[in-house]
Motif scaffolding. Structure first.
Motif, PDB file in Angstrom:
ATOM      1  N   GLU A 104       0.856  -1.192   0.000  1.00 19.94           N
ATOM      2  CA  GLU A 104       0.000   0.000   0.000  1.00 19.94           C
ATOM      3  C   GLU A 104       0.887   1.235   0.000  1.00 19.94           C
ATOM      4  N   THR A 105       0.663   2.114  -0.984  1.00 13.89           N
ATOM      5  CA  THR A 105       1.413   3.374  -1.082  1.00 13.89           C
ATOM      6  C   THR A 105       0.428   4.527  -1.301  1.00 13.89           C
ATOM      7  N   ASN A 106      -0.724   4.422  -0.658  1.00 15.23           N
ATOM      8  CA  ASN A 106      -1.807   5.382  -0.856  1.00 15.23           C
ATOM      9  C   ASN A 106      -1.378   6.823  -0.630  1.00 15.23           C
ATOM     10  N   MET A 107      -0.517   7.061   0.365  1.00 13.27           N
ATOM     11  CA  MET A 107      -0.121   8.425   0.683  1.00 13.27           C
ATOM     12  C   MET A 107       0.616   9.096  -0.473  1.00 13.27           C
ATOM     13  N   SER A 108       1.236   8.305  -1.340  1.00 12.53           N
ATOM     14  CA  SER A 108       1.936   8.855  -2.499  1.00 12.53           C
ATOM     15  C   SER A 108       0.974   9.182  -3.642  1.00 12.53           C
ATOM     16  N   GLY A 109      -0.274   8.680  -3.538  1.00 13.74           N
ATOM     17  CA  GLY A 109      -1.229   8.855  -4.626  1.00 13.74           C
ATOM     18  C   GLY A 109      -0.971   7.925  -5.787  1.00 13.74           C
ATOM     19  N   GLN A 110      -0.143   6.900  -5.547  1.00 15.03           N
ATOM     20  CA  GLN A 110       0.261   5.995  -6.617  1.00 15.03           C
ATOM     21  C   GLN A 110       0.049   4.527  -6.222  1.00 15.03           C
ATOM     22  N   VAL A 111      -0.006   3.656  -7.221  1.00 17.90           N
ATOM     23  CA  VAL A 111       0.129   2.217  -7.025  1.00 17.90           C
ATOM     24  C   VAL A 111       1.508   1.866  -7.552  1.00 17.90           C
ATOM     25  N   ARG A 112       2.390   1.364  -6.674  1.00 17.38           N
ATOM     26  CA  ARG A 112       3.796   1.170  -6.998  1.00 17.38           C
ATOM     27  C   ARG A 112       4.179  -0.305  -6.882  1.00 17.38           C
ATOM     28  N   LEU A 113       4.842  -0.812  -7.906  1.00 17.25           N
ATOM     29  CA  LEU A 113       5.317  -2.187  -7.935  1.00 17.25           C
ATOM     30  C   LEU A 113       6.820  -2.197  -7.686  1.00 17.25           C
ATOM     31  N   TYR A 114       7.257  -2.978  -6.703  1.00 19.22           N
ATOM     32  CA  TYR A 114       8.673  -3.108  -6.379  1.00 19.22           C
ATOM     33  C   TYR A 114       9.180  -4.484  -6.812  1.00 19.22           C
ATOM     34  N   CYS A 115      10.474  -4.553  -7.079  1.00 24.28           N
ATOM     35  CA  CYS A 115      11.117  -5.801  -7.489  1.00 24.28           C
ATOM     36  C   CYS A 115      12.336  -6.048  -6.604  1.00 24.28           C
ATOM     37  N   ALA A 116      12.584  -7.309  -6.270  1.00 24.90           N
ATOM     38  CA  ALA A 116      13.736  -7.646  -5.436  1.00 24.90           C
ATOM     39  C   ALA A 116      14.980  -7.832  -6.296  1.00 24.90           C
ATOM     40  N   ASP A 117      16.028  -7.068  -5.993  1.00 27.42           N
ATOM     41  CA  ASP A 117      17.329  -7.313  -6.609  1.00 27.42           C
ATOM     42  C   ASP A 117      18.035  -8.468  -5.913  1.00 27.42           C
ATOM     43  N   GLU A 118      17.767  -8.592  -4.626  1.00 25.74           N
ATOM     44  CA  GLU A 118      18.333  -9.686  -3.823  1.00 25.74           C
ATOM     45  C   GLU A 118      17.310 -10.041  -2.752  1.00 25.74           C
ATOM     46  N   PHE A 119      16.517 -11.064  -3.008  1.00 29.05           N
ATOM     47  CA  PHE A 119      15.447 -11.442  -2.086  1.00 29.05           C
ATOM     48  C   PHE A 119      16.025 -12.053  -0.805  1.00 29.05           C
ATOM     49  N   PRO A 120      15.523 -11.669   0.380  1.00 33.15           N
ATOM     50  CA  PRO A 120      14.389 -10.783   0.621  1.00 33.15           C
ATOM     51  C   PRO A 120      14.766  -9.372   1.078  1.00 33.15           C
ATOM     52  N   TYR A 121      16.068  -9.009   1.000  1.00 29.94           N
ATOM     53  CA  TYR A 121      16.515  -7.804   1.693  1.00 29.94           C
ATOM     54  C   TYR A 121      16.740  -6.579   0.809  1.00 29.94           C
ATOM     55  N   ARG A 122      16.884  -6.751  -0.503  1.00 29.74           N
ATOM     56  CA  ARG A 122      17.164  -5.598  -1.363  1.00 29.74           C
ATOM     57  C   ARG A 122      16.054  -5.444  -2.405  1.00 29.74           C
ATOM     58  N   TRP A 123      15.388  -4.284  -2.353  1.00 37.40           N
ATOM     59  CA  TRP A 123      14.246  -4.008  -3.228  1.00 37.40           C
ATOM     60  C   TRP A 123      14.434  -2.660  -3.915  1.00 37.40           C
ATOM     61  N   ARG A 124      13.840  -2.545  -5.098  1.00 39.11           N
ATOM     62  CA  ARG A 124      13.851  -1.272  -5.825  1.00 39.11           C
ATOM     63  C   ARG A 124      12.481  -1.055  -6.457  1.00 39.11           C
ATOM     64  N   LEU A 125      12.166   0.197  -6.708  1.00 35.03           N
ATOM     65  CA  LEU A 125      10.932   0.523  -7.423  1.00 35.03           C
ATOM     66  C   LEU A 125      11.050   0.022  -8.850  1.00 35.03           C
ATOM     67  N   ASP A 126      10.089  -0.780  -9.290  1.00 31.97           N
ATOM     68  CA  ASP A 126      10.085  -1.315 -10.642  1.00 31.97           C
ATOM     69  C   ASP A 126       9.213  -0.457 -11.558  1.00 31.97           C
ATOM     70  N   THR A 127       7.957  -0.227 -11.180  1.00 31.99           N
ATOM     71  CA  THR A 127       7.012   0.472 -12.050  1.00 31.99           C
ATOM     72  C   THR A 127       5.986   1.222 -11.220  1.00 31.99           C
ATOM     73  N   ILE A 128       5.676   2.438 -11.631  1.00 32.69           N
ATOM     74  CA  ILE A 128       4.509   3.136 -11.088  1.00 32.69           C
ATOM     75  C   ILE A 128       3.327   2.750 -11.970  1.00 32.69           C
ATOM     76  N   LEU A 129       2.428   1.959 -11.420  1.00 31.26           N
ATOM     77  CA  LEU A 129       1.343   1.383 -12.202  1.00 31.26           C
ATOM     78  C   LEU A 129       0.174   2.349 -12.406  1.00 31.26           C
ATOM     79  N   MET A 130      -0.035   3.244 -11.441  1.00 27.91           N
ATOM     80  CA  MET A 130      -1.172   4.165 -11.524  1.00 27.91           C
ATOM     81  C   MET A 130      -0.887   5.375 -10.644  1.00 27.91           C
ATOM     82  N   GLU A 131      -1.411   6.536 -11.050  1.00 29.38           N
ATOM     83  CA  GLU A 131      -1.214   7.765 -10.284  1.00 29.38           C
ATOM     84  C   GLU A 131      -2.541   8.449 -10.018  1.00 29.38           C
ATOM     85  N   ASN A 132      -2.514   9.367  -9.040  1.00 37.48           N
ATOM     86  CA  ASN A 132      -3.688  10.161  -8.668  1.00 37.48           C
ATOM     87  C   ASN A 132      -4.859   9.291  -8.240  1.00 37.48           C
ATOM     88  N   VAL A 133      -4.565   8.296  -7.380  1.00 34.78           N
ATOM     89  CA  VAL A 133      -5.593   7.403  -6.853  1.00 34.78           C
ATOM     90  C   VAL A 133      -5.420   7.263  -5.345  1.00 34.78           C
TER      91      VAL A 133
END
Length: 294
Positions: free
Chosen positions: A109-138
């Motif tokens: 849940e990233t509601n406070m950002s107004g976005q739906v954000r998908l993250y991807c693990a570079d090294e599971f389970p401890y290293r994550w990065r933003l992969d895609t902003i799927l939707m905005e203004n929601v």
């Protein structure tokens, strides 16, 4: 003001603990991971990589306002120490972790950002990065995923206000990394999500949290009759309150339950209670002094 209310106001604050137990062992109590003095834990999701099992949670600093995503390994059936893995300048919670195409992803849940954000693990389970902003203004919270060809059907709760909201249906295309809103026929619940979809005895279920009287008081469980881009039908099969749960500790202090998730090995829950913080009074007095000396 009665003494109990006075103690609560001066020294107590709402907090969450999380619990875990093996799947299919209703005779076993949930083993509870209590909050530390510095943070509490909620919205647990459990998953494994074939070697180890992990529990992801919303980690909320005791006197903070913004949640972070943290993970702990499961050791001998118990939840270990949590380590923060995603920290943003906005609130994070409901860390829905899943695998697709051999990679690990997270849809928190990233509601406070107004976005739906998908993250991807570079090294599971401890290293994550933003992969895609799927939707905005929601204002979408608590995304539940149902696996289908090329991705997932996603149910998300659209917040109208603190009490009212409704559930919207999307197709999450994992190849294109896009969200498409769907308007299927059928009847489904508009109760806020309390977990993602899970399979049991070849049937699909999910938990929803009852917020009529207060936030996340207890859980409704729904079974999926059919779910496709054209039709979504589900029906309620049960309700779970705190007093219905077998716990490894005294249950009398716990007041609410608002999350349930599981994988093939473990099931996890969270529990709300009023935690005693002796330093709350002094921190409050310090804040009041600073406010009046500015």
């Amino acid at each position: 003001m009665g003494w109990k209310r006075m103690v609560h106001k001066l020294c107590q604050q709402g907090a969450y603990a999380v619990g875990i137990r093996p799947v299919g062992r209703e005779d076993c109590p949930f083993l509870i991971k209590e909050p530390s003095h510095g943070a509490w834990y909620a919205d647990p999701f459990v998953c494994g990589d074939g070697k180890h099992e992990y529990v992801f949670v919303e980690l909320m600093p005791t006197y903070g306002l913004l949640g972070k995503i943290a993970v702990a390994a499961v050791v001998d059936g118990r939840i270990g120490e949590f380590h923060v893995v995603i920290d943003e300048p906005f609130h994070l919670s409901f860390p829905n972790v899943f695998q697709y195409g051999g990679k690990w992803y997270m849809l928190p849940e990233t509601n406070m950002s107004g976005q739906v954000r998908l993250y991807c693990a570079d090294e599971f389970p401890y290293r994550w990065r933003l992969d895609t902003i799927l939707m905005e203004n929601v204002r979408l919270v608590d995304h539940a995923l149902y696996p289908v060809k090329d991705g997932f059907l996603m149910v998300s709760h659209d917040i109208v206000d603190e009490i009212h909201g409704y559930n919207r249906i999307f197709f999450l295309d994992m190849g294109k990394k896009t969200l498409e809103e769907l308007h299927p026929a059928g009847t489904w619940s508009n109760i806020r999500l309390g977990g993602t979809f899970f399979q049991k005895n070849e049937k699909w279920y999910h938990a929803l949290q009852d917020c009529k009287e207060c936030y996340g008081e207890y859980l409704h469980f729904f079974e999926v009759d059919t779910f496709s881009s054209e039709k979504f039908v589900e029906h309620q099969v049960g309700i779970t309150r705190v007093e219905d749960i077998c716990l490894s500790v005294d249950t009398s202090k716990y007041q609410r339950i608002h999350t349930y998730n599981c994988d093939s090995h473990y099931e996890v829950i969270d529990l709300f209670f009023d935690k005693m913080y002796v330093d709350k009074f002094f921190i409050h007095q310090w804040k009041e002094w600073v406010k009046h000396t500015r």
